[in-house]
Motif scaffolding. Structure first.
Motif, PDB file in Angstrom:
ATOM      1  N   SER A  63      22.528 -60.403  38.834  1.00 44.69           N
ATOM      2  CA  SER A  63      21.508 -61.159  39.561  1.00 44.69           C
ATOM      3  C   SER A  63      22.110 -62.396  40.222  1.00 44.69           C
ATOM      4  CB  SER A  63      20.363 -61.563  38.625  1.00 44.69           C
ATOM      5  OG  SER A  63      20.829 -62.503  37.672  1.00 44.69           O
ATOM      6  N   ASP A  64      23.309 -62.796  39.777  1.00 47.18           N
ATOM      7  CA  ASP A  64      23.996 -63.957  40.344  1.00 47.18           C
ATOM      8  C   ASP A  64      24.950 -63.571  41.464  1.00 47.18           C
ATOM      9  OD1 ASP A  64      22.723 -65.621  38.573  1.00 47.18           O
ATOM     10  OD2 ASP A  64      24.337 -65.545  37.092  1.00 47.18           O
ATOM     11  N   LYS A  65      24.851 -62.355  41.959  1.00 47.19           N
ATOM     12  CA  LYS A  65      25.782 -61.892  42.993  1.00 47.19           C
ATOM     13  C   LYS A  65      25.453 -62.515  44.347  1.00 47.19           C
ATOM     14  CE  LYS A  65      27.455 -57.695  41.011  1.00 47.19           C
ATOM     15  NZ  LYS A  65      27.928 -56.375  41.276  1.00 47.19           N
ATOM     16  N   ARG A  66      26.509 -62.733  45.116  1.00 42.03           N
ATOM     17  CA  ARG A  66      26.417 -63.206  46.490  1.00 42.03           C
ATOM     18  C   ARG A  66      26.962 -62.122  47.386  1.00 42.03           C
ATOM     19  NH1 ARG A  66      29.661 -68.329  48.065  1.00 42.03           N
ATOM     20  NH2 ARG A  66      31.113 -67.101  46.892  1.00 42.03           N
ATOM     21  N   CYS A  67      26.303 -61.884  48.480  1.00 40.61           N
ATOM     22  CA  CYS A  67      26.748 -60.843  49.410  1.00 40.61           C
ATOM     23  C   CYS A  67      27.278 -61.482  50.689  1.00 40.61           C
ATOM     24  CB  CYS A  67      25.595 -59.899  49.744  1.00 40.61           C
ATOM     25  SG  CYS A  67      24.990 -59.015  48.289  1.00 40.61           S
ATOM     26  N   LYS A  68      28.317 -60.863  51.233  1.00 34.87           N
ATOM     27  CA  LYS A  68      28.899 -61.288  52.503  1.00 34.87           C
ATOM     28  C   LYS A  68      29.038 -60.059  53.385  1.00 34.87           C
ATOM     29  CE  LYS A  68      31.743 -65.022  50.637  1.00 34.87           C
ATOM     30  NZ  LYS A  68      33.099 -65.572  50.562  1.00 34.87           N
ATOM     31  N   THR A  69      28.829 -60.255  54.679  1.00 39.07           N
ATOM     32  CA  THR A  69      29.050 -59.190  55.642  1.00 39.07           C
ATOM     33  C   THR A  69      30.418 -59.420  56.251  1.00 39.07           C
ATOM     34  OG1 THR A  69      26.688 -59.063  56.072  1.00 39.07           O
ATOM     35  CG2 THR A  69      28.142 -58.052  57.690  1.00 39.07           C
ATOM     36  N   ILE A  70      31.287 -58.435  56.112  1.00 34.94           N
ATOM     37  CA  ILE A  70      32.682 -58.577  56.523  1.00 34.94           C
ATOM     38  C   ILE A  70      33.024 -57.518  57.559  1.00 34.94           C
ATOM     39  CG2 ILE A  70      35.068 -58.458  55.723  1.00 34.94           C
ATOM     40  CD1 ILE A  70      34.056 -59.504  53.034  1.00 34.94           C
ATOM     41  N   THR A  71      33.690 -57.951  58.626  1.00 37.73           N
ATOM     42  CA  THR A  71      34.203 -57.028  59.636  1.00 37.73           C
ATOM     43  C   THR A  71      35.677 -56.811  59.341  1.00 37.73           C
ATOM     44  OG1 THR A  71      32.644 -57.906  61.240  1.00 37.73           O
ATOM     45  CG2 THR A  71      34.481 -56.614  62.098  1.00 37.73           C
ATOM     46  N   ARG A  72      36.052 -55.610  59.038  1.00 38.58           N
ATOM     47  CA  ARG A  72      37.437 -55.287  58.715  1.00 38.58           C
ATOM     48  C   ARG A  72      38.298 -55.321  59.972  1.00 38.58           C
ATOM     49  NH1 ARG A  72      37.907 -55.648  53.308  1.00 38.58           N
ATOM     50  NH2 ARG A  72      36.226 -54.543  52.308  1.00 38.58           N
ATOM     51  N   THR A  73      39.530 -55.732  59.815  1.00 37.32           N
ATOM     52  CA  THR A  73      40.469 -55.772  60.919  1.00 37.32           C
ATOM     53  C   THR A  73      40.701 -54.361  61.443  1.00 37.32           C
ATOM     54  OG1 THR A  73      41.553 -57.674  59.933  1.00 37.32           O
ATOM     55  CG2 THR A  73      42.793 -56.466  61.602  1.00 37.32           C
ATOM     56  N   GLY A  74      40.667 -54.211  62.771  1.00 34.86           N
ATOM     57  CA  GLY A  74      40.923 -52.916  63.388  1.00 34.86           C
ATOM     58  C   GLY A  74      39.680 -52.084  63.596  1.00 34.86           C
ATOM     59  N   THR A  75      38.518 -52.634  63.277  1.00 33.92           N
ATOM     60  CA  THR A  75      37.280 -51.889  63.479  1.00 33.92           C
ATOM     61  C   THR A  75      36.156 -52.862  63.830  1.00 33.92           C
ATOM     62  OG1 THR A  75      35.704 -50.371  62.484  1.00 33.92           O
ATOM     63  CG2 THR A  75      36.688 -51.962  61.020  1.00 33.92           C
ATOM     64  N   ARG A  76      35.141 -52.340  64.466  1.00 36.34           N
ATOM     65  CA  ARG A  76      33.977 -53.171  64.773  1.00 36.34           C
ATOM     66  C   ARG A  76      32.893 -53.000  63.717  1.00 36.34           C
ATOM     67  NH1 ARG A  76      32.385 -51.419  70.563  1.00 36.34           N
ATOM     68  NH2 ARG A  76      33.004 -49.437  69.668  1.00 36.34           N
ATOM     69  N   LEU A  77      33.107 -52.055  62.816  1.00 32.80           N
ATOM     70  CA  LEU A  77      32.114 -51.793  61.784  1.00 32.80           C
ATOM     71  C   LEU A  77      32.107 -52.916  60.759  1.00 32.80           C
ATOM     72  CD1 LEU A  77      32.798 -48.001  61.213  1.00 32.80           C
ATOM     73  CD2 LEU A  77      31.058 -49.049  62.650  1.00 32.80           C
ATOM     74  N   ARG A  78      30.925 -53.259  60.302  1.00 33.87           N
ATOM     75  CA  ARG A  78      30.788 -54.313  59.312  1.00 33.87           C
ATOM     76  C   ARG A  78      30.331 -53.685  58.003  1.00 33.87           C
ATOM     77  NH1 ARG A  78      27.314 -58.860  62.166  1.00 33.87           N
ATOM     78  NH2 ARG A  78      28.280 -60.133  60.578  1.00 33.87           N
ATOM     79  N   SER A  79      30.733 -54.295  56.910  1.00 37.75           N
ATOM     80  CA  SER A  79      30.284 -53.797  55.616  1.00 37.75           C
ATOM     81  C   SER A  79      29.809 -54.969  54.765  1.00 37.75           C
ATOM     82  CB  SER A  79      31.399 -53.035  54.911  1.00 37.75           C
ATOM     83  OG  SER A  79      32.557 -53.826  54.836  1.00 37.75           O
ATOM     84  N   LYS A  80      28.814 -54.698  53.959  1.00 39.03           N
ATOM     85  CA  LYS A  80      28.235 -55.710  53.086  1.00 39.03           C
ATOM     86  C   LYS A  80      28.894 -55.576  51.721  1.00 39.03           C
ATOM     87  CE  LYS A  80      23.780 -57.277  51.361  1.00 39.03           C
ATOM     88  NZ  LYS A  80      22.337 -57.016  51.375  1.00 39.03           N
ATOM     89  N   ILE A  81      29.458 -56.679  51.231  1.00 39.81           N
ATOM     90  CA  ILE A  81      30.135 -56.685  49.944  1.00 39.81           C
ATOM     91  C   ILE A  81      29.461 -57.724  49.060  1.00 39.81           C
ATOM     92  CG2 ILE A  81      32.320 -57.095  48.755  1.00 39.81           C
ATOM     93  CD1 ILE A  81      33.729 -56.187  51.306  1.00 39.81           C
ATOM     94  N   CYS A  82      29.043 -57.301  47.868  1.00 39.18           N
ATOM     95  CA  CYS A  82      28.369 -58.187  46.923  1.00 39.18           C
ATOM     96  C   CYS A  82      29.245 -58.369  45.685  1.00 39.18           C
ATOM     97  CB  CYS A  82      27.020 -57.614  46.519  1.00 39.18           C
ATOM     98  SG  CYS A  82      25.897 -57.381  47.909  1.00 39.18           S
ATOM     99  N   LYS A  83      29.459 -59.629  45.307  1.00 40.96           N
ATOM    100  CA  LYS A  83      30.264 -59.968  44.133  1.00 40.96           C
ATOM    101  C   LYS A  83      29.687 -61.223  43.507  1.00 40.96           C
ATOM    102  CE  LYS A  83      34.580 -58.306  46.130  1.00 40.96           C
ATOM    103  NZ  LYS A  83      35.966 -58.611  46.422  1.00 40.96           N
ATOM    104  N   THR A  84      30.042 -61.456  42.249  1.00 44.38           N
ATOM    105  CA  THR A  84      29.638 -62.692  41.594  1.00 44.38           C
ATOM    106  C   THR A  84      30.504 -63.833  42.138  1.00 44.38           C
ATOM    107  OG1 THR A  84      31.210 -62.428  39.790  1.00 44.38           O
ATOM    108  CG2 THR A  84      29.005 -61.477  39.467  1.00 44.38           C
TER     109      THR A  84
END
Length: 90
Positions: free
Chosen positions: A38-59
């Motif tokens: 429940s204490d996780k924070r999510c970030k939207t990250i664009t990987r190098t070499g692509t325009r696709l973004r992915s959501k990564i959630c971690k404490t």
């Protein structure tokens, strides 16, 4: 100066360390895991070499550990690159 190899290696280590998980053994551990999730924070990250973004959630602890690992990898690369050949190339 070619840094792509060490950077790729550092990225892989960070990515693989995030893949390890285990199921809680007891009810207390399950509650602790639920609280941590429940204490996780999510970030939207664009990987190098692509325009696709992915959501990564971690404490917060996981984000801090990843930042420490990245800093250590960069510092290691910088230390080793300063001990290479001089301006004459040999």
């Amino acid at each position: 100066m070619k840094l792509s190899g060490p950077i790729i290696l550092a990225t892989l280590v960070c990515a693989l360390s995030a893949c390890t998980s285990s199921a809680p053994a007891s009810k207390a551990e399950a509650e602790t895991v639920a609280a941590a999730e429940s204490d996780k924070r999510c970030k939207t990250i664009t990987r190098t070499g692509t325009r696709l973004r992915s959501k990564i959630c971690k404490t917060n602890e996981e984000w801090e550990q990843e930042a420490r690992s990245s800093r250590e990898a960069i510092e290691s690369i910088q230390r080793t690159s300063t001990h290479g050949p001089g301006p004459s190339g040999g």
